[in-house]
Design an enzyme around this catalytic site. Structure first.
Site, PDB file in Angstrom:
ATOM      1  N   GLU A   1      -1.764  -6.991   7.760  1.00  0.00           N
ATOM      2  CA  GLU A   1      -0.438  -6.775   8.329  1.00  0.00           C
ATOM      3  C   GLU A   1      -0.311  -7.527   9.652  1.00  0.00           C
ATOM      4  O   GLU A   1      -1.311  -7.935  10.261  1.00  0.00           O
ATOM      5  CB  GLU A   1      -0.191  -5.265   8.531  1.00  0.00           C
ATOM      6  CG  GLU A   1       1.169  -4.881   9.090  1.00  0.00           C
ATOM      7  CD  GLU A   1       2.360  -5.354   8.250  1.00  0.00           C
ATOM      8  OE1 GLU A   1       2.589  -6.580   8.184  1.00  0.00           O
ATOM      9  OE2 GLU A   1       3.078  -4.507   7.692  1.00  0.00           O
TER      10      GLU A   1
ATOM     11  N   HIS B   1       0.830  -1.211   0.000  1.00  0.00           N
ATOM     12  CA  HIS B   1       0.000   0.000   0.000  1.00  0.00           C
ATOM     13  C   HIS B   1       0.866   1.263   0.000  1.00  0.00           C
ATOM     14  O   HIS B   1       2.046   1.228   0.357  1.00  0.00           O
ATOM     15  CB  HIS B   1      -0.946   0.003   1.207  1.00  0.00           C
ATOM     16  CG  HIS B   1      -0.234   0.073   2.532  1.00  0.00           C
ATOM     17  ND1 HIS B   1       0.317   1.243   3.018  1.00  0.00           N
ATOM     18  CD2 HIS B   1       0.009  -0.872   3.463  1.00  0.00           C
ATOM     19  CE1 HIS B   1       0.867   1.012   4.199  1.00  0.00           C
ATOM     20  NE2 HIS B   1       0.706  -0.271   4.484  1.00  0.00           N
TER      21      HIS B   1
END
Length: 199
Positions: free
Chosen positions: A79, A8
């Protein structure tokens, strides 16, 4: 089959080096520009499947790169869960816990390396059932974990695979040894390439 791994774009905490697991931050304006800069590079790849972490920063990157409508949420692409270390910087954690290394020690109240390794292996097992070129929008440390496990390394070796925001990497197979997984490209930053072309 080939896997395009996309980290990202920039967030406020990626700028400050704070561990961002479950905290659902949006991209910064610069991070949004980075995500848009991915579009020309990724459009060339003709993805058969697009998987994305459920976190806002990954979904935003996927959308701004032009693949939001084609994407499917994959929770295992999230994550690392940093638990008690969420929002803290590694240097500050090591002031309290000298020698701490997330890749070896994990996070109290969060995930241990074995947990992250198991998640990466589940993602790889799912990807292995697909065909064509796949896009995976994920995060810095989990992306490194995925790469390490892709080529059969212990999770701790993921510490050697730095991923910059809005970078593109390619995981594939050796053309002459189809059972051998490879890293074909690592950490390409599309925004840098575009900026260089414009200069």
């Amino acid at each position: 089959m080939k896997v395009c791994l996309v980290r990202h774009g920039e967030t406020a905490w990626s700028l400050t080096g704070q561990h961002t697991g479950l905290t659902d931050l949006a991209l910064t304006p610069h991070g949004e520009d980075e995500a848009r800069a991915l579009a020309p590079r990724l459009r060339l790849m003709d993805f058969t499947h697009v998987l994305v972490s459920p976190r806002r920063r990954a979904r935003q990157t996927c959308e701004l790169a032009g693949f939001g409508d084609a994407s499917e949420i994959e929770p295992d692409l999230s994550e690392w869960d940093y638990g008690d270390y969420e929002g803290r910087r590694s240097a500050d954690i090591r002031n309290d816990v000298p020698g701490w290394n997330i890749w070896r020690d994990g996070c109290p109240g969060g995930e241990l390396p074995a947990d992250v390794s198991a998640r990466a292996d589940r993602v790889i097992a799912r990807l292995s059932k697909m065909h064509g070129t796949l896009a995976v929008f994920s995060h810095g440390q989990f992306g490194a974990a995925l790469a390490a496990r892709w080529i059969g390394l212990a999770l701790v070796e993921g510490q050697h695979f730095t991923l910059h925001p809005a970078s593109v990497s390619l995981l594939g197979f050796d053309a002459h040894h189809p059972d051998r997984r490879t890293i074909e490209l690592w950490n390409e930053r599309c925004s840098d390439a575009i900026r260089l072309r414009e200069q």
